[in-house]
Design a protein around this motif. Structure first.
Motif, PDB file in Angstrom:
ATOM      1  N   ASP A  11      51.950  59.497  47.863  1.00  0.00           N
ATOM      2  CA  ASP A  11      52.635  58.875  46.878  1.00  0.00           C
ATOM      3  C   ASP A  11      51.348  58.316  45.999  1.00  0.00           C
ATOM      4  O   ASP A  11      50.026  58.672  46.406  1.00  0.00           O
ATOM      5  CB  ASP A  11      53.040  57.322  47.499  1.00  0.00           C
ATOM      6  N   ASP A  13      51.129  55.305  43.263  1.00  0.00           N
ATOM      7  CA  ASP A  13      51.067  54.018  43.144  1.00  0.00           C
ATOM      8  C   ASP A  13      50.572  53.153  44.431  1.00  0.00           C
ATOM      9  O   ASP A  13      51.725  53.285  45.352  1.00  0.00           O
ATOM     10  CB  ASP A  13      51.674  53.118  42.295  1.00  0.00           C
ATOM     11  N   GLY A  14      49.577  52.552  44.801  1.00  0.00           N
ATOM     12  CA  GLY A  14      49.425  51.861  45.805  1.00  0.00           C
ATOM     13  C   GLY A  14      48.986  52.547  47.130  1.00  0.00           C
ATOM     14  O   GLY A  14      48.640  52.073  48.220  1.00  0.00           O
ATOM     15  N   THR A  15      48.915  53.982  46.864  1.00  0.00           N
ATOM     16  CA  THR A  15      48.466  55.088  48.080  1.00  0.00           C
ATOM     17  C   THR A  15      47.171  55.607  47.523  1.00  0.00           C
ATOM     18  O   THR A  15      46.142  55.354  48.331  1.00  0.00           O
ATOM     19  CB  THR A  15      49.500  55.886  48.286  1.00  0.00           C
ATOM     20  N   ASP A 218      52.618  53.639  50.777  1.00  0.00           N
ATOM     21  CA  ASP A 218      52.457  52.361  50.935  1.00  0.00           C
ATOM     22  C   ASP A 218      54.003  51.504  51.009  1.00  0.00           C
ATOM     23  O   ASP A 218      54.063  50.421  51.303  1.00  0.00           O
ATOM     24  CB  ASP A 218      51.771  51.610  49.707  1.00  0.00           C
ATOM     25  N   GLU A 223      58.525  56.077  51.084  1.00  0.00           N
ATOM     26  CA  GLU A 223      58.071  57.328  51.575  1.00  0.00           C
ATOM     27  C   GLU A 223      58.262  57.356  53.169  1.00  0.00           C
ATOM     28  O   GLU A 223      58.449  58.471  53.464  1.00  0.00           O
ATOM     29  CB  GLU A 223      56.490  57.224  51.473  1.00  0.00           C
TER      30      GLU A 223
HETATM   31 MG   LIG Z   1      53.811  53.364  46.213  1.00  0.00          MG
END
Ligand SMILES: [Mg+2]
Length: 277
Positions: A11, A13-15, A218, A223
């Protein structure tokens, strides 16, 4: 059981990275750059798959590269890109798209004719919904009419809302999908996470089956759910929306196989393939 990982689906965003919403730039999260380098060294193919539909994939390559995250051409996926490639493989040639460039460009790139939602659009095989703020009653009536006339309805994502720096933002394509289902009594088929269509595209790109993939993200509902459904090895990271307790709160069969504080030490994990000597 040690998985035989041949492809890693990260992923964004955030990962791998966080986006600075004001500047539109990305910053790599801890360990992300090393994790990608380790994948390449071990012969593990890398795909970045975001659930965002604002932009076409081409938008992301230079922004991520500026943050040190270099992804091979064709290896960044969005729900709209997954939809476009899946629809091309299903044989669709002329599709009414209600969405912005984030949806239109991948459909065109897949060799499909894009038709605008207008009353005189003529016959289409399918309707694809994506993010747009640029529509009114005429566009809505046109996609409904197309489905009444026999077109099959699809959407990249039907998330009710998504997180932004301003708080919750309405998921427009989800709202339009609900309106379309209400008017036509026809279910809209979705391609984005947690549906597994994206992993079929990863197989086409990398040759790895889902059982040979690591899915890293995340969001346990996106995911991890997608990866578990497809039979992939699932890794949660706590650099985004969920902490370890949240990941571990899911039933065993829906839970991440491993949860990491961040991507630091990703390649040192016991399940990561050994680099050939
Ligand atoms: Mg994300």
């Amino acid at each position: 059981m040690t998985p035989n990982i041949r492809a890693a689906v990260f992923d964004i965003d955030g990962t791998l990275a966080l986006m600075n919403k004001e500047a539109g730039t990305f910053t790599a999260l801890p360990g992300a750059i090393d994790a990608l380098a380790a994948c390449r060294a071990a012969g593990v193919k890398v795909v970045a798959y975001t659930n965002g539909t604002f932009f076409p994939p081409a938008h992301y390559y230079p922004l991520l590269a500026d943050a040190g995250i270099v992804i091979d051409e064709g290896h960044i996926l969005t729900p709209a890109a997954v939809a476009a490639q899946a629809l091309a493989r299903m044989g669709y040639t002329r599709i009414m798209v209600m969405g912005g460039d984030g949806t239109r460009v991948p459909v065109q790139d897949a060799g499909i004719q894009v038709v605008d939602p207008t009353p005189d659009a003529g016959p289409v095989d399918a309707v694809l919904l994506g993010y747009t703020r640029d529509f009114g009653a005429t566009e809505l009536e046109s996609v409904v009419q197309a489905v009444w006339d026999g077109a099959t309805p699809f959407a990249g994502s039907v998330a009710p809302y998504f997180a932004s720096s301003k708080g919750r933002m309405l998921g427009i394509s989800g709202a339009i999908a609900a309106a379309l289902e209400n008017a036509t009594d026809t279910k809209v088929t979705v391609f984005g996470k947690p549906e597994t269509a994206g992993l079929d595209i990863v197989t086409a790109l990398t040759g790895a089956q889902p059982s040979e993939m690591a899915v890293i993200g995340d969001d346990p509902k996106l995911e991890i759910r997608m990866g578990r459904k497809a039979g992939a090895f699932c890794v949660g990271v706590t650099t985004g929306i969920a902490d370890t307790a949240k990941f571990m709160g899911f039933p065993e069969e829906e839970r991440a196989h491993a949860v990491l504080d961040d991507l630091t030490g990703f390649a040192a994990q016991p399940w990561f393939p050994k680099v050939p000597a």
